[in-house]
Design an enzyme around this catalytic site. Structure first.
Site, PDB file in Angstrom:
ATOM      1  N   ASP A  29       0.862  -1.068   0.014  1.00 41.02           N
ATOM      2  CA  ASP A  29      -0.028  -0.068   0.140  1.00 41.02           C
ATOM      3  C   ASP A  29       0.974   1.207   0.065  1.00 41.02           C
ATOM      4  OD1 ASP A  29      -2.923   1.083   0.391  1.00 41.02           O
ATOM      5  OD2 ASP A  29      -1.552   2.159   1.817  1.00 41.02           O
ATOM      6  N   ILE A  30       0.447   2.039  -0.811  1.00 39.78           N
ATOM      7  CA  ILE A  30       1.338   3.541  -0.900  1.00 39.78           C
ATOM      8  C   ILE A  30       1.090   4.215   0.324  1.00 39.78           C
ATOM      9  CG2 ILE A  30       1.724   5.614  -2.481  1.00 39.78           C
ATOM     10  CD1 ILE A  30       1.041   3.838  -4.931  1.00 39.78           C
ATOM     11  N   GLU A  36      -4.689   2.260  -4.303  1.00 39.62           N
ATOM     12  CA  GLU A  36      -3.302   2.328  -4.236  1.00 39.62           C
ATOM     13  C   GLU A  36      -2.640   1.309  -3.752  1.00 39.62           C
ATOM     14  OE1 GLU A  36      -4.898   3.992  -0.399  1.00 39.62           O
ATOM     15  OE2 GLU A  36      -5.378   3.984  -2.733  1.00 39.62           O
TER      16      GLU A  36
END
Length: 596
Positions: A465-466, A508
Site C-alpha cells: 500500500d502506498i 493504491e
C-alpha cells in the site's frame, strides 16, 4: 527399302520364277511327249516295213506252195495274205501322205512298186498254174526274175527302214535333248525360287525383322518396368522397323515427360499437403510464439531451397522485428525500418532480382541477392513480412512458388492479426490500464490455478500500500497521483519480474505473488522494494513530489496457511504495518506470535 517393298518384290519374283518353272516343266513334258511320239512313229514305221517284207515273203511262200502242191488252202492263204498286204500298202500310202519325208515317201512308193511287181509275177504264176501250165508257173516263182524282184523289194524295204530309223532317231534325240534342257531349266528355276525364299527368310525375317524386334522387345520390357535409362539405338532405316524404332523413341520420351510431370505433380501435392498441415496448425496457435514456431518448422519442408524469416511490425509501425527464421538467412538484418522494404511500401510482393531488373529492397545486403518480400496483411493493415532468399538457383524464378507464398502470407497474416488482437484483448482483460500490471481478476485466477495444480508448492504473497497516497492527489492533482501509481508499478515489475508477478489489487494497493519463496525470503524482497521506491524523488509538471514510501504485508503458503487465505493473511499483515506507523514490512507469522 521398306520391308513391304522387299516382300512384294520377293513375292513377285517368286511368282515369276514359279511361273517360269511351271512353263519349263510343261515344255519338258511336251518334249517328253514328242520324244514318245517319235519313238512310237519309229516303231510304227519299222513295224510297217517289217510287216511289208514279211508279208511279201509269206505271200510268195503261199504262192509257191500252191503251184507245188496244188492245194486250195495255199491259194486261200495267198489271197488272204495278199489282201492284208494291200491293206498295209494302203496304210503305208496314207502314212506317206501325212508324216513322211519326201525321201521316205519315195522309198515307200518304191517299196509299193516292187511289191506290186512281185504280186504281178506271183498272180501270173498262179494263173499259169490254173491254166495247167505247172512248169511255167513253177518257173516263174522259182526263176531268177522272181528272185530279182523279191530281192529288190527286200532292199527297198531295208532302205525305207534305214531312212525312217535315221529320221525318227534324230527326232527322238532332239526331243530328249529338249526335254532334258527344259527339265534342267525348271530345276534351276525351282532352285532359284528356293534360294530366294531362304534369302527372304534370313535377310528379311531374321536380319531385318526378328533381330530388331528382339532388341526392341528388350527395350519395351525395360520401359514397361519404368527403367527410363534404357537407350533406344539410332536406326535410320526407312522401313517399318525404323518407324517402330522411332515410335519407341517417341514413346520413351513421352514416358520420361510423363514421369517428370508425375514427379512434379507429386511434389506439388506434397507441397500442398504441407501447406495444409501448416495452415491447420497456424489456425490452432494460441500465441505469436507458437505461430512463429509452426512457420519455422514447416517453411524449410515446403520450400527447401529458400531461407527466410518471419518479421512482425512494431507497435509504432516503424520497424520490422524478426520473430523467427529458418535455414539461416544471411542478407537481411533481424531489425530494420519498415520504409526499407518495397514490399511493405507497395502493399504487394516484391522480387529483388539478382540481375538488377527491379529495384532491390534496402534492407537486403548485398543488393544483388535474389530475394522475395511478401507482406502480411489483415483487413488492409500491414502487420508483418515474409522474407525469403534463394539458396538454390532459380528457386524464385517465373515458375517458382510465389503463388503458394502469397497464399501462406495471406493465411499467416490473418492468423497473426487474430493472435495480436487476442493478445490485446487478453491484456485488456487481465491488465490494469494505468500501471500495466495484472489486475485483480487475473490475481484471483492465478491463485485458483495454483490452488488447483500446485497447492503443495511454496507461494509467498506481498500486499503493498502506498503511504499517504491521498496527499499526492489532493496536493498535486490526480495526474501526479497517477504518476506515483505508475512509478510504484514499474518498480514492482522490474524488481519482481525474475521471481514473481505483480498485480494492482485496487486503488493504491498492489499484490505480488512469489512462487517457490518462503516467508523469510519474501520479507527480504519486500524490504528491497521499499528501499528502491523510497530512494527516488519524484517530480511532476515542474513540481517536486518528494519520495514515496510503502507499507508491506507478507504471508506464505502452505507453511503459514492455505492458498485460499493467503491474500487475507497478507492483507492483515499490511494493516498491522500501517497501524505501526507505515513504511515497514510485517509478516503474517509475526501476527501469530503477538507483540514483541
Amino acid at each position: 527399302m521398306r520391308i513391304t517393298t522387299i516382300t512384294n518384290w520377293a513375292y513377285g519374283i517368286t511368282v515369276v520364277l514359279t511361273a517360269l518353272s511351271g512353263a519349263a516343266f510343261i515344255l519338258s513334258s511336251r518334249s517328253a511327249l514328242e520324244e514318245r511320239a517319235a519313238a512310237e512313229q519309229h516303231l510304227v514305221l519299222d513295224t510297217l516295213a517289217e510287216e511289208l517284207a514279211i508279208g511279201a515273203e509269206m505271200t510268195s511262200d503261199e504262192a509257191r506252195l500252191y503251184v507245188m502242191r496244188g492245194e486250195a488252202r495255199h491259194l486261200e492263204a495267198f489271197q488272204a495274205d495278199e489282201s492284208e498286204e494291200h491293206k498295209r500298202e494302203a496304210a503305208a500310202a496314207k502314212l506317206a501322205s501325212q508324216s513322211l519325208t519326201p525321201a521316205e515317201a519315195q522309198a515307200l512308193l518304191a517299196v509299193d512298186a516292187d511289191a506290186e511287181e512281185l504280186d504281178k509275177v506271183e498272180r501270173a504264176a498262179i494263173d499259169a498254174y490254173r491254166r495247167g501250165d505247172k512248169a511255167a508257173a513253177q518257173g516263174m516263182l522259182f526263176g531268177p526274175e522272181h528272185e530279182r524282184v523279191q530281192k529288190a523289194l527286200l532292199q527297198t524295204v531295208a532302205h525305207f527302214r534305214d531312212l525312217t530309223a535315221a529320221r525318227t532317231t534324230a527326232e527322238l534325240d532332239a526331243a530328249r535333248i529338249r526335254s532334258n534342257t527344259w527339265s534342267l531349266v525348271a530345276k534351276i528355276m525351282l532352285a532359284a525360287t528356293g534360294a530366294l525364299f531362304v534369302a527372304v527368310l534370313y535377310f528379311v525375317l531374321r536380319r531385318r525383322v526378328a533381330m530388331p524386334l528382339k532388341r526392341m522387345t528388350g527395350i519395351v520390357s525395360r520401359l514397361a518396368k519404368q527403367d527410363y535409362t534404357v537407350e533406344v539405338p539410332v536406326d535410320r532405316r526407312s522401313d517399318e522397323i525404323g518407324e517402330m524404332n522411332e515410335a519407341i523413341e517417341i514413346f520413351r520420351a513421352n514416358l520420361i515427360e510423363r514421369e517428370r510431370l508425375d514427379t512434379e505433380r507429386r511434389a506439388d501435392q506434397h507441397t500442398k499437403d504441407l501447406i495444409l498441415q501448416m495452415m491447420h496448425r497456424v489456425q490452432a496457435c494460441q500465441n505469436q510464439a507458437e505461430l512463429t514456431d509452426v512457420i519455422v518448422r514447416f517453411a524449410p519442408q515446403i520450400f527447401p531451397g529458400l531461407a527466410g524469416g518471419l518479421y512482425v511490425l512494431s507497435e509504432a509501425n516503424t520497424s520490422l522485428l524478426r520473430a523467427g527464421a529458418w535455414l539461416e538467412p544471411q542478407h537481411s538484418a533481424a531489425v530494420f525500418p519498415a520504409a526499407e522494404c518495397w514490399g511493405l511500401r507497395r502493399g504487394r510482393s516484391h522480387h529483388s532480382s539478382g540481375n538488377g531488373s527491379d529495384v532491390p529492397c534496402q534492407h537486403i545486403d548485398p543488393p544483388g541477392v535474389t530475394a522475395l518480400c511478401v507482406p502480411l496483411t489483415a483487413q488492409g493493415d500491414m502487420i508483418g513480412l515474409l522474407y525469403l532468399e534463394e539458396r538454390e538457383a532459380d528457386t524464385l524464378g517465373p515458375s517458382g512458388p510465389r503463388l503458394y507464398l502469397e497464399l501462406i502470407a495471406e493465411n499467416v497474416g490473418l492468423a497473426l492479426a487474430n493472435l495480436q488482437l487476442r493478445e490485446k484483448l487478453t491484456t485488456l482483460a487481465v491488465s490494469d490500464p494505468l500501471t500495466g500490471l495484472f489486475n485483480r481478476r487475473f490475481l484471483d485466477e492465478t491463485l485458483q490455478r495454483h490452488a488447483r495444480d500446485q497447492r503443495q508448492d511454496p507461494l509467498a504473497c506481498l500486499m503493498i500500500d502506498i503511504d499517504h497516497f491521498k496527499r499526492f492527489n489532493d496536493q498535486f492533482g490526480h495526474d501526479a497521483g497517477d504518476l506515483v501509481m505508475q512509478f510504484v508499478g514499474q518498480t514492482l515489475r522490474e524488481t519482481c519480474a525474475p521471481l514473481g508477478t505483480a498485480f494492482r489489487f485496487g486503488g493504491e494497493e498492489f499484490t505480488v505473488l512469489l512462487p517457490f519463496l518462503e516467508e523469510e525470503e519474501a520479507v527480504a524482497l519486500a524490504d528491497t522494494l521499499r528501499d528502491k521506491i523510497g530512494s527516488v524523488t519524484l517530480s511532476h509538471a515542474g513540481q517536486i513530489l518528494g519520495t514515496v514510501s510503502v507499507s508491506v504485508g507478507v504471508a506464505a503458503a502452505p507453511t503459514g496457511g492455505s492458498v485460499e487465505t493467503l491474500v487475507t493473511r497478507a492483507d492483515a499483515a499490511l494493516l498491522e504495518a500501517k497501524a505501526k506507523g507505515r513504511n515497514r514490512t510485517v509478516s503474517a507469522s509475526a501476527l501469530k506470535k503477538g507483540p514483541a
